[in-house]
Design an enzyme around this catalytic site. Structure first.
Site, PDB file in Angstrom:
ATOM      1  N   ALA A 282      -1.158   0.932  14.017  1.00  0.00           N
ATOM      2  CA  ALA A 282      -0.975   2.158  13.231  1.00  0.00           C
ATOM      3  C   ALA A 282      -0.350   1.868  11.870  1.00  0.00           C
ATOM      4  O   ALA A 282       0.311   2.727  11.291  1.00  0.00           O
ATOM      5  CB  ALA A 282      -0.099   3.152  14.004  1.00  0.00           C
ATOM      6  N   GLY A 283      -0.577   0.646  11.375  1.00  0.00           N
ATOM      7  CA  GLY A 283      -0.081   0.296  10.055  1.00  0.00           C
ATOM      8  C   GLY A 283      -1.015   0.830   8.982  1.00  0.00           C
ATOM      9  O   GLY A 283      -1.716   1.829   9.186  1.00  0.00           O
ATOM     10  N   GLY A 284      -1.056   0.165   7.824  1.00  0.00           N
ATOM     11  CA  GLY A 284      -1.910   0.622   6.734  1.00  0.00           C
ATOM     12  C   GLY A 284      -3.365   0.723   7.126  1.00  0.00           C
ATOM     13  O   GLY A 284      -4.013   1.744   6.897  1.00  0.00           O
ATOM     14  N   ALA A 285      -3.896  -0.340   7.758  1.00  0.00           N
ATOM     15  CA  ALA A 285      -5.295  -0.311   8.197  1.00  0.00           C
ATOM     16  C   ALA A 285      -5.477   0.673   9.343  1.00  0.00           C
ATOM     17  O   ALA A 285      -6.460   1.421   9.393  1.00  0.00           O
ATOM     18  CB  ALA A 285      -5.740  -1.708   8.625  1.00  0.00           C
TER      19      ALA A 285
ATOM     20  N   TYR B  87     -11.823  -9.778   9.799  1.00  0.00           N
ATOM     21  CA  TYR B  87     -13.106 -10.340   9.363  1.00  0.00           C
ATOM     22  C   TYR B  87     -13.065 -11.855   9.175  1.00  0.00           C
ATOM     23  O   TYR B  87     -14.094 -12.458   8.846  1.00  0.00           O
ATOM     24  CB  TYR B  87     -13.575  -9.674   8.069  1.00  0.00           C
ATOM     25  CG  TYR B  87     -12.708  -9.938   6.848  1.00  0.00           C
ATOM     26  CD1 TYR B  87     -12.935 -11.037   6.024  1.00  0.00           C
ATOM     27  CD2 TYR B  87     -11.671  -9.088   6.526  1.00  0.00           C
ATOM     28  CE1 TYR B  87     -12.150 -11.287   4.912  1.00  0.00           C
ATOM     29  CE2 TYR B  87     -10.885  -9.317   5.410  1.00  0.00           C
ATOM     30  CZ  TYR B  87     -11.122 -10.420   4.613  1.00  0.00           C
ATOM     31  OH  TYR B  87     -10.324 -10.658   3.511  1.00  0.00           O
TER      32      TYR B  87
ATOM     33  N   ASP C  15     -10.070   2.420   2.459  1.00  0.00           N
ATOM     34  CA  ASP C  15     -10.084   1.810   3.796  1.00  0.00           C
ATOM     35  C   ASP C  15     -10.707   2.762   4.807  1.00  0.00           C
ATOM     36  O   ASP C  15     -11.480   2.361   5.667  1.00  0.00           O
ATOM     37  CB  ASP C  15      -8.662   1.451   4.234  1.00  0.00           C
ATOM     38  CG  ASP C  15      -8.106   0.236   3.512  1.00  0.00           C
ATOM     39  OD1 ASP C  15      -8.909  -0.625   3.092  1.00  0.00           O
ATOM     40  OD2 ASP C  15      -6.878   0.152   3.363  1.00  0.00           O
TER      41      ASP C  15
ATOM     42  N   LYS D  44       0.808  -1.223   0.000  1.00  0.00           N
ATOM     43  CA  LYS D  44       0.000   0.000   0.000  1.00  0.00           C
ATOM     44  C   LYS D  44       0.843   1.276   0.000  1.00  0.00           C
ATOM     45  O   LYS D  44       0.382   2.317  -0.451  1.00  0.00           O
ATOM     46  CB  LYS D  44      -0.953   0.007   1.198  1.00  0.00           C
ATOM     47  CG  LYS D  44      -2.054  -1.035   1.103  1.00  0.00           C
ATOM     48  CD  LYS D  44      -3.015  -0.938   2.274  1.00  0.00           C
ATOM     49  CE  LYS D  44      -4.116  -1.987   2.170  1.00  0.00           C
ATOM     50  NZ  LYS D  44      -5.110  -1.875   3.263  1.00  0.00           N
TER      51      LYS D  44
ATOM     52  N   ASN E  79      -5.031   1.829  -1.507  1.00  0.00           N
ATOM     53  CA  ASN E  79      -5.579   0.480  -1.652  1.00  0.00           C
ATOM     54  C   ASN E  79      -6.352   0.311  -2.956  1.00  0.00           C
ATOM     55  O   ASN E  79      -6.840  -0.772  -3.253  1.00  0.00           O
ATOM     56  CB  ASN E  79      -6.468   0.115  -0.453  1.00  0.00           C
ATOM     57  CG  ASN E  79      -7.855   0.724  -0.527  1.00  0.00           C
ATOM     58  OD1 ASN E  79      -8.046   1.812  -1.079  1.00  0.00           O
ATOM     59  ND2 ASN E  79      -8.840   0.040   0.034  1.00  0.00           N
TER      60      ASN E  79
END
Length: 296
Positions: free
Chosen positions: A138-141, A233, A113, A77, A98
């Site tokens: 605190a990463g991409g998501a 999920y 996201d 990303k 993304n």
């Protein structure tokens, strides 16, 4: 939405993506809308023996070979950005992409996201108190969720990550973008005790997903005045959400964010409005089928 193309060849770029549900989720919606010339294929950097840092080159090459758009997932990303012609405001702020849309010969990076989590929060927890929220990851998501929480109106946002510098960077980005949000990095070890003064908790780490069992916080730290959301999920009911439910917390599973961001991405890539209710039903079917397969 601007895209008048009738043929779509979409690529999912990432590592270890063989079990991703995105191809089936997108393709089912395309077929339901009558988009007969729609393909969604995997472009796995691991399978191709290339580094995540070369994701941008892969996207450029695929674009030249006829791909019309891309989904980008971990760990590409950030690395894909250098190869793009432009970024949406959200992608630029987050420093992560993304979705890549081809427009007039140019590749434009987007980030759905953040909008996916925001939509899921508003739909699943419309009455959530946003006074003080603890975000773990605190990463991409995580950066996308932080932006969404600030956009939702969280005034006191606390962010913890295994990499303190990464958490501090996201806090700076969010605080600079939203005058009404004070974002502060906190040590992971202080999360449990800090929840006593929080109204919300979000897990944006892989902890709890298949292959990464456990919970990012101790069950004893959860309390009825807290709502709890998870971006994981698979499974929809993580250990964290199960514990939160037992503690009397309102909960939001990761399927809400997944479907909302997938619908937003689908619309950017095709120009067709997605039916989110139908996509949620498709996700439930896909997860059930995957569970049955795993059971055998």
């Amino acid at each position: 939405m601007g895209n008048t193309a009738t043929a779509h060849r979409i690529g999912l770029v990432g590592a270890g993506i063989g079990t991703s549900l995105s191809p089936a989720l997108h393709t089912r919606e395309a077929h339901a809308l009558g988009l007969t010339d729609y393909r969604y294929e995997l472009l796995d950097v691991d399978d191709r023996g290339i580094a995540a840092e070369s994701a941008g080159d892969l996207v450029r090459t695929a674009f030249g070979q006829g791909w019309t758009g891309f989904n980008i997932t971990h760990p590409c990303k950030q690395t894909v950005i250098a190869a793009l012609d432009d970024l949406s405001d959200e992608a630029r702020l987050l420093g992560a992409v993304n979705t890549v849309v081809a427009r007039d010969g140019k590749l434009i990076g987007h980030n759905t996201d953040h909008s996916g989590f925001l939509a899921g929060l508003r739909r699943g927890l419309p009455d959530a108190c946003l006074d003080a929220v603890q975000l773990v990851g605190a990463g991409g998501a995580g950066s996308a969720v932080a932006y969404a929480l600030a956009a939702a109106g969280v005034s006191d946002l606390r962010i913890a990550d295994v990499d303190p510098a990464r958490a501090a960077d996201v806090c700076t980005r969010v605080s600079n973008a939203f005058d009404g949000t004070a974002a502060v990095a906190v040590p992971l070890g202080d999360v449990a005790s800090g929840l006593a003064s929080c109204t919300g908790l979000v897990n944006a780490t892989p902890i709890g997903m298949v292959g990464h069992p456990g919970s990012p916080v101790e069950s004893a730290a959860l309390h009825p005045g807290l709502w709890v959301a998870d971006v994981v999920y698979r499974p929809l009911r993580t250990e964290l959400l199960s514990a939160a439910d037992r503690a009397g917390c309102a909960v939001l599973d990761g399927g809400q964010m997944l479907v909302a961001q997938a619908a937003d991405t689908f619309e950017l890539l095709t120009g067709h409005a997605a039916d989110r209710t139908r996509m949620r039903a498709h996700l439930a079917e896909l997860l059930a089928a995957q569970q049955v397969t795993a059971g055998h």
